[in-house]
Scaffold this active site. Structure first.
Site, PDB file in Angstrom:
ATOM      1  N   ARG A 128       0.845  -1.188   0.000  1.00  0.00           N
ATOM      2  CA  ARG A 128       0.000   0.000   0.000  1.00  0.00           C
ATOM      3  C   ARG A 128       0.879   1.236   0.000  1.00  0.00           C
ATOM      4  O   ARG A 128       1.957   1.252   0.620  1.00  0.00           O
ATOM      5  CB  ARG A 128      -0.913   0.021   1.241  1.00  0.00           C
ATOM      6  CG  ARG A 128      -2.081  -0.958   1.149  1.00  0.00           C
ATOM      7  CD  ARG A 128      -3.094  -0.562   0.078  1.00  0.00           C
ATOM      8  NE  ARG A 128      -4.238  -1.460  -0.008  1.00  0.00           N
ATOM      9  CZ  ARG A 128      -4.380  -2.443  -0.905  1.00  0.00           C
ATOM     10  NH1 ARG A 128      -3.437  -2.685  -1.793  1.00  0.00           N
ATOM     11  NH2 ARG A 128      -5.476  -3.185  -0.910  1.00  0.00           N
ATOM     12  N   HIS A 155      -1.190   0.376 -10.130  1.00  0.00           N
ATOM     13  CA  HIS A 155      -1.848  -0.555  -9.199  1.00  0.00           C
ATOM     14  C   HIS A 155      -2.411  -1.769  -9.962  1.00  0.00           C
ATOM     15  O   HIS A 155      -3.599  -2.088  -9.865  1.00  0.00           O
ATOM     16  CB  HIS A 155      -2.962   0.153  -8.403  1.00  0.00           C
ATOM     17  CG  HIS A 155      -3.338  -0.598  -7.147  1.00  0.00           C
ATOM     18  ND1 HIS A 155      -3.739   0.022  -5.988  1.00  0.00           N
ATOM     19  CD2 HIS A 155      -3.383  -1.919  -6.875  1.00  0.00           C
ATOM     20  CE1 HIS A 155      -4.009  -0.886  -5.050  1.00  0.00           C
ATOM     21  NE2 HIS A 155      -3.801  -2.083  -5.590  1.00  0.00           N
TER      22      HIS A 155
HETATM   23  C1  GLV Z   1      -5.317  -4.980  -4.292  1.00  0.00           C
HETATM   24  O1  GLV Z   1      -4.733  -3.991  -3.969  1.00  0.00           O
HETATM   25  C2  GLV Z   1      -5.889  -5.934  -3.402  1.00  0.00           C
HETATM   26  O2  GLV Z   1      -5.947  -5.677  -2.195  1.00  0.00           O
HETATM   27  O3  GLV Z   1      -6.326  -6.998  -3.867  1.00  0.00           O
END
Ligand code: GLV
Length: 309
Positions: free
Chosen positions: A224, A272
């Site tokens: 994160r 991401h």
């Molecule tokens: C992505 O960030 C997840 O938590 O699957």
């Protein structure tokens, strides 16, 4: 009684709906919270980035599932219904994709392929460019961390892992606690962050901790964004303490166009997408939890509220 899917379009809410219907054609599913006609009927919700307070609308809710590995998005909602269990997903395909991404990035860096792409003459003809370091350390030895460790071990790396409590993973040197972190970092060539976001992991990667790494180490953040103190990164790269960083997650997403990370030569940015949630592959787990929730049985991958993941 029904299952609600409330996901952003980019996460394919209809793909999840059809994957669930393939498994259970009679199931009643509402896709999109704006399409709920009778809130009393919603017994289970699958959500990602849902509007704060949304889940208070369903008085018969039995459980809430994150549509991802992380539960921090769910827990960020300060208006969650009290006492309703939260679950998250663990999935082999998600772990495979993550491991593949990590291996690809580490090998790119080890063989300096991005530098070749930028300037084919950056090294003398016929000379192999290869970073000598071989220790890969993983912050977070949960489902994804263990899967990645296996892949790196198979590829000849020395693998270390750091977690809240010491873990036994075959072939992996396991560390925990502050002293354990210092100990692990000092011999680390590649540092992978896979920690969940909790109060303890927020800002963990900063000037002080990253300065404990072997000089010239490479950082990969796929956990994160909040775990990394962003303003500390560029000075560490410019001074050579870090040889580069690959960032898939950020404190604010999507990353602003004008963010200094975008212009930095030693930073590789991905949006991401180091892994993803494949609808067909996670549908059986969601269905199983739905059935368990409505029949009052123990859920799979229930979030531990004390630890925040
Ligand atoms: C992505 O960030 C997840 O938590 O699957």
């Amino acid at each position: 009684m029904s299952l609600l899917i409330s996901l952003p379009e980019s996460m394919g809410p209809r793909a999840l709906c059809s994957a669930l219907l393939d498994l259970e054609p009679e199931m009643k599913i509402v896709t999109g919270h704006e399409n709920v006609q009778n809130p009393d009927e919603v017994e289970f919700a699958v959500v990602w980035n849902h509007p704060e307070g949304l889940l208070l609308n369903y008085p018969n809710l039995k459980a809430i599932s994150s549509y991802g590995h992380g539960a921090d998005g769910l827990l960020a909602d300060s208006k969650l219904p009290e006492g309703i269990p939260l679950v998250r997903l663990t999935n082999e395909t998600m772990a495979e994709w993550m491991s593949e991404y990590l291996l690809a990035v580490v090998l790119l860096q080890r063989r300096q392929l991005l530098q070749h792409a930028e300037n084919p003459n950056f090294i003398e003809w016929g000379i192999a460019a290869r970073h000598p370091g071989n220790q890969l350390s993983i912050l977070g030895l949960g489902y994804l961390g263990k899967a990645a460790a296996k892949v790196f071990l198979k590829n000849g790396f020395e693998v270390a892992g750091w977690s809240r409590t010491p873990k036994q993973v075959e072939g992996v040197s396991s560390f925990s606690g502050n002293d354990g972190l210092t100990e692990m970092l000092k011999s680390t060539d590649y540092l992978v962050n896979l920690l969940p976001l909790t109060t303890e992991t927020t800002d963990l990667l900063n000037t002080e901790t990253l300065s404990k790494l072997k000089r010239g180490a490479y950082l990969i953040n796929v956990g994160r964004g909040q775990t990394l103190v962003e303003e500390d990164l560029i000075p560490l790269l410019d001074d050579g303490q870090l040889s580069g960083a690959c960032l898939d997650v950020f404190r604010t997403e999507p990353l602003a166009e004008e963010h200094p990370f975008r212009k930095h030569k030693k930073i590789l940015i991905t949006p991401h997408n180091s892994s993803s949630t494949p609808a067909d592959s996670v549908a059986p787990q969601i269905l199983e939890n739905y059935k368990r929730a409505v029949s009052g049985r123990q859920l799979l991958n229930q979030v531990d509220l004390t630890h925040g993941y």
